[in-house]
Enzyme design. Structure first.
Site, mmCIF file in Angstrom:
data_model
loop_
_atom_site.group_PDB
_atom_site.id
_atom_site.type_symbol
_atom_site.label_atom_id
_atom_site.label_comp_id
_atom_site.label_asym_id
_atom_site.label_seq_id
_atom_site.Cartn_x
_atom_site.Cartn_y
_atom_site.Cartn_z
ATOM 1 N N ASP A 72 0.809 -1.224 0.000
ATOM 2 C CA ASP A 72 0.000 0.000 0.000
ATOM 3 C C ASP A 72 0.841 1.274 0.000
ATOM 4 O OD1 ASP A 72 0.937 -0.518 2.575
ATOM 5 O OD2 ASP A 72 -1.025 -0.981 3.391
ATOM 6 N N ASP B 76 -7.401 -2.250 14.424
ATOM 7 C CA ASP B 76 -8.780 -2.575 14.047
ATOM 8 C C ASP B 76 -8.857 -3.830 13.175
ATOM 9 O OD1 ASP B 76 -7.750 -1.691 11.629
ATOM 10 O OD2 ASP B 76 -9.134 0.002 11.409
ATOM 11 N N HIS C 238 -7.095 -4.410 10.395
ATOM 12 C CA HIS C 238 -6.838 -4.275 8.950
ATOM 13 C C HIS C 238 -5.546 -4.984 8.546
ATOM 14 C CE1 HIS C 238 -4.726 -0.207 9.882
ATOM 15 N NE2 HIS C 238 -3.785 -1.029 9.507
ATOM 16 N N GLU D 193 -9.676 -1.850 5.642
ATOM 17 C CA GLU D 193 -10.285 -1.522 6.921
ATOM 18 C C GLU D 193 -11.523 -2.399 7.157
ATOM 19 O OE1 GLU D 193 -8.591 0.122 8.843
ATOM 20 O OE2 GLU D 193 -8.105 2.173 8.263
HETATM 21 C C1 F6R Z 1 1.347 -1.198 6.025
HETATM 22 C C2 F6R Z 1 0.166 -2.009 6.260
HETATM 23 C C3 F6R Z 1 -0.628 -1.917 7.516
HETATM 24 C C4 F6R Z 1 0.238 -2.035 8.765
HETATM 25 C C5 F6R Z 1 -0.616 -1.864 10.011
HETATM 26 C C6 F6R Z 1 0.204 -1.935 11.277
HETATM 27 O O1 F6R Z 1 1.937 -1.540 4.793
HETATM 28 O O2 F6R Z 1 -0.169 -2.741 5.394
HETATM 29 O O3 F6R Z 1 -1.581 -2.950 7.526
HETATM 30 O O4 F6R Z 1 0.869 -3.273 8.767
HETATM 31 O O5 F6R Z 1 -1.255 -0.622 9.954
HETATM 32 O O6 F6R Z 1 1.036 -0.839 11.348
HETATM 33 P P1 F6R Z 1 2.207 -0.759 12.426
HETATM 34 O O7 F6R Z 1 3.166 -1.821 12.068
HETATM 35 O O8 F6R Z 1 2.779 0.613 12.247
HETATM 36 O O9 F6R Z 1 1.577 -0.981 13.755
#
Ligand code: F6R
Length: 256
Positions: A63, A132, A134, A139
């Site tokens: 992403d 959450d 994701h 989401e």
């Molecule tokens: C980022 C992604 C997100 C993160 C998630 C956790 O490429 O795909 O799903 O893995 O938001 O983020 P952190 O690791 O910062 O807690």
């Protein structure tokens, strides 16, 4: 689904790095799906330290924020460059990250899917998980069959990611993300999660019902998923004793 519980994020990242090193040994021209955020940074540090050969490896990132230039300090292009790509011998043309500045986003997303297919599909997809639930930026209520597309971030995710931008207001509202269907097409999936703030999402993903309300629970539908978590992220799981027992009793050929 396999759950590997390690005492610390460092130990968990080492296990994950060994799984990737094994893939590179078995398939030097591997196609890796990569995640960003804070979680995989230790993994990337460990991969750099291992001095693996990335010459024939291709990568696809999950992403990117819409509107951010690749050199923006909070962009995922920048994070990947700083933490991994500039330290390994990967060819720039083999690196793929969604273009946050694409003029025609639907067309870009279709092209990204086509590039993944043309590359032979993803051998191993690395994932983090949001508080959450994701994965990528899918989401809650994302279609479990979704493909690469634009998504609107939840307020919770924008709050969680504010530290990358200095303030919540500066976090973009939109992202381009691989879909849950895109992620489920990967041949192997490796999800990392650290900290007690991830514990509820991890428990929902592994032991909860499959539901679009916890997008990571869709991983239960995939035949080869490994969660590598630290103790804190495992703290709400109910079957921890069983997961530890499975890991301690692995046949030798299954060990990384
Ligand atoms: C980022 C992604 C997100 C993160 C998630 C956790 O490429 O795909 O799903 O893995 O938001 O983020 P952190 O690791 O910062 O807690």
């Amino acid at each position: 689904m396999e759950v590997i519980i390690q005492p610390t994020p460092e130990a968990a990242s080492q296990v994950a790095a060994r799984l990737i090193a094994r893939l590179f040994r078995e398939k030097p021209a591997a196609v890796l799906g990569l995640a960003t955020g804070s979680t995989p940074v230790l993994l990337y540090r460990e991969l750099v330290r291992m001095k693996l050969d990335w010459q024939r490896v291709t990568t696809f990132n999950l992403d990117e924020y819409v509107g951010l230039a690749p050199d923006h300090p909070a962009s995922y292009h920048h994070l990947m460059e700083e933490n991994l790509f500039r330290h390994v011998n990967i060819h720039a043309e083999n690196v793929h990250i969604p273009d946050g500045q694409a003029q025609n986003i639907p067309e870009f997303c279709q092209g990204y899917e086509a590039q993944i297919r043309a590359g032979g599909g993803i051998d191993l997809q690395v994932l983090g998980i949001g508080t959450d639930g994701h994965i990528g930026f899918n989401e809650p209520t994302s279609s479990l069959a979704s493909r690469t597309r634009i998504k609107t971030l939840t307020l919770e995710t924008r709050r969680d990611n504010a530290h990358f931008f200095g303030s919540e207001d500066a976090v973009p509202r939109h992202v381009i993300t691989m879909g849950i269907g895109t992620i489920l097409d990967a041949r192997n999936i490796l999800l990392l999660a650290f900290g007690d703030h991830k514990a509820a999402a991890v428990a929902g993903a592994v032991e909860g019902p499959v539901s679009a309300m916890n997008p990571a629970s869709a991983l239960q539908l995939h035949p080869l998923v490994t969660f590598v978590v630290d103790k804190a992220a495992a703290s709400v799981l109910r079957k921890t004793e069983y997961y530890r027992w499975v890991y301690d009793n692995k046949p030798n050929w299954q060990r990384a």
